[in-house]
Design an enzyme around this catalytic site. Structure first.
Site, short mmCIF file in Angstrom:
data_model
loop_
_atom_site.label_atom_id
_atom_site.label_comp_id
_atom_site.label_asym_id
_atom_site.label_seq_id
_atom_site.Cartn_x
_atom_site.Cartn_y
_atom_site.Cartn_z
N HIS A 156 0.87 -1.18 0.00
CA HIS A 156 0.00 0.00 0.00
C HIS A 156 0.91 1.23 0.00
CE1 HIS A 156 -2.76 2.99 1.83
NE2 HIS A 156 -3.76 2.19 1.49
N ASP A 168 3.23 -4.56 7.91
CA ASP A 168 1.99 -3.81 7.71
C ASP A 168 0.85 -4.81 7.82
OD1 ASP A 168 -0.27 -2.62 6.76
OD2 ASP A 168 0.63 -1.80 4.94
N GLN A 190 -4.40 -5.07 6.66
CA GLN A 190 -5.39 -6.02 6.14
C GLN A 190 -5.38 -7.32 6.92
OE1 GLN A 190 -7.74 -5.40 4.00
NE2 GLN A 190 -6.98 -3.38 3.49
N LYS A 240 -10.65 -0.94 10.24
CA LYS A 240 -10.84 -2.07 9.33
C LYS A 240 -11.25 -3.32 10.11
CE LYS A 240 -7.33 -0.39 6.08
NZ LYS A 240 -8.08 0.04 4.91
N CYS A 268 -4.80 2.48 -3.68
CA CYS A 268 -3.56 2.98 -3.05
C CYS A 268 -2.43 1.97 -3.20
CB CYS A 268 -3.77 3.31 -1.56
SG CYS A 268 -4.91 4.66 -1.31
N1 PLP Z 1 -1.70 -0.86 4.47
C1 PLP Z 1 -2.63 -1.60 3.88
C2 PLP Z 1 -2.26 -2.97 3.39
C3 PLP Z 1 -3.92 -1.10 3.71
O1 PLP Z 1 -4.84 -1.84 3.10
C4 PLP Z 1 -4.22 0.20 4.19
C5 PLP Z 1 -5.56 0.78 3.99
O2 PLP Z 1 -6.28 0.40 3.08
C6 PLP Z 1 -3.21 0.91 4.83
C7 PLP Z 1 -1.96 0.37 4.95
C8 PLP Z 1 -3.46 2.29 5.36
O3 PLP Z 1 -4.41 2.23 6.37
P1 PLP Z 1 -4.96 3.59 7.00
O4 PLP Z 1 -5.59 4.34 5.87
O5 PLP Z 1 -5.95 3.13 8.01
O6 PLP Z 1 -3.79 4.29 7.57
#
Ligand code: PLP
Length: 428
Positions: free
Chosen positions: A135, A212, A215, A238, A378
């Protein structure tokens, strides 16, 4: 098992989707004349009534700022807020609640590591390894660091099936690697990454591992020890919790060694006009008034998921994902992206419909009450690798059903015929 609501109780078979659905009133909503089919859970989940009730309860009965007052409400609010650290600790199998830092979201958690840890401990020429399926929030902070500090940013490429090229990973992670920053589950393709194996490789070279889990934490059982993580980042929104609450878990010794991220109230021990000393971990990283009510309600979300049992959450989503993959594969003109084996992916199904832009797919589906995501999610490098601007993405959670997958399939078929698709026709 705790009893935290209608859908989650003491019944022998706790994972009862119809009972769970009763805790999510939004699922009864009509959208464009159809009952809502919510399949945009990778963007954000819905919240159960228990979480909403906890937010109301906090503001109605216990609202006060934390760590500051001696009065009853402040002590209550502080105890409730601090109690959620222990819930998070247990949810991810961390050794100590003092290793849990509350942030705003995954993005802030990763930026915290980039600012506080990487700026203190990495030098020009040191390597940070990411992957092609990250992401943006696990790409951009490292590019910013590269431009500022001269670190070298390398990546593990994606194979055609959406998994990572582990041979290249073995050649990329080496003695110059100081950090492997990697997703456990891709939001664009659903790919589950063998982080444990990659973490062993990174640790063998003395590197740290940031996972990270934005998900993964909502959908898979997580144990930071088994993963081999040194840092783990995820977001409450999420996983049934409120927006504006995130978690950074880090090994205690790393948090101790890291300088603060933001300066201000609560993160200090003493302040004079010339210098300050820092509060103890984790408070050193929580400057200013946090989202007190949000963190407390996040505790209720964790209770809900733990009562369901994350192994069962995973089993439910794997079953639904397998069903969705086989169902959508039968629709003429559909191309599925990412691994086709539901054991290698979480509850995310990204697809293209020949001749129809994903945004149009999203709009036609919305007109039938089916909420999916259309876009680059993203994760633009994934789209660049696939050679497409965007995908349509359906993503599942605890309350989704096979009937909803059928509704998705039907709506995608209708979209194809609405746009006059004939299999084999050239893409517009
Ligand atoms: N990393 C992953 C794999 C994600 O799917 C997301 C959000 O969709 C994020 C990071 C960023 O999350 P946040 O927008 O809650 O900071």
């Amino acid at each position: 098992m705790t009893t935290s609501g209608d859908g989650v109780g003491s019944s022998a078979y706790a994972f009862d989707v119809e009972r769970i659905r009763r805790d999510f009133p939004v699922l009864k909503r009509e959208v464009n004349g159809h009952t809502l089919v919510y399949l945009d859970n990778a963007a954000t989940s819905q919240r159960p009534v228990q979480v909403m009730a906890e937010i109301t309860r906090f503001y109605r009965d216990s609202n006060a700022n934390i760590h500051r007052g001696v009065h009853t409400l402040s002590v209550e609010a502080t105890d409730q807020y601090e109690g959620v650290r222990e819930k998070v600790r247990s949810f991810i199998g961390a050794p100590s609640a003092s290793e849990i830092v509350f942030t705003r979201n995954t993005t802030e958690s990763i930026n915290l590591v980039a600012h506080a840890w990487a700026r203190a401990f990495l030098e020009a020429g040191d390597e940070v390894v990411i992957s092609e399926i990250e992401h943006h929030s696990n790409i951009v902070p490292w590019q910013m660091l590269r431009d500022e500090r001269g670190i070298v940013l390398r990546h593990i490429p994606m194979l055609d099936d959406g998994t990572l090229d582990l041979d290249v990973a073995r050649a990329t992670i080496g003695p110059r690697t100081k950090l492997l920053a990697i997703t456990l589950m891709s939001n664009a393709l659903g790919t589950i990454v063998p982080v444990g194996e990659l973490a062993d490789l990174a640790h063998a070279h003395g590197a740290r591992v940031l996972v990270d889990a934005a998900q993964a934490a909502p959908h898979l059982p997580i144990d930071v020890g088994e993963l081999g993580a040194d840092f783990l980042a995820f977001s409450a929104h999420k996983m049934l919790g409120p927006t504006g609450v995130g978690v950074l878990w880090a090994r205690g010794e790393l948090l101790e060694a890291m300088p603060p991220f933001l300066g201000g109230g609560d993160m200090i021990a003493t302040v004079s006009l010339t210098e300050s000393t820092w509060n103890e971990v984790p408070h050193k990283f929580e400057a200013g008034t946090p989202n007190v009510g949000g963190v407390i309600a996040f505790g209720t979300a964790i209770d809900y998921l733990q009562a369901l049992d994350m192994e069962r959450v995973r089993a439910h989503e794997r079953e639904l994902t397998g069903y969705a993959l086989s169902t959508l594969a039968r629709v003429p003109g559909v191309t599925l992206h990412g691994p086709l084996d539901p054991n290698l992916r979480g509850g995310v199904v990204s697809f293209s419909l020949e001749g129809v832009h994903p945004h149009d797919v999203g709009q036609v589906l919305d007109s039938r009450g089916v909420a999916i995501r259309a876009g680059h999610h993203c994760a633009q490098p994934v789209m660049q690798r696939l050679g497409i601007p965007a995908t349509a993405r359906a993503s599942f959670y605890i309350y989704n059903t096979r009937d909803e997958v059928d509704a998705l399939e039907e709506a995608v078929r209708e979209t194809a015929s609405y746009f006059g698709f004939t299999p084999g026709a050239t893409v517009a």
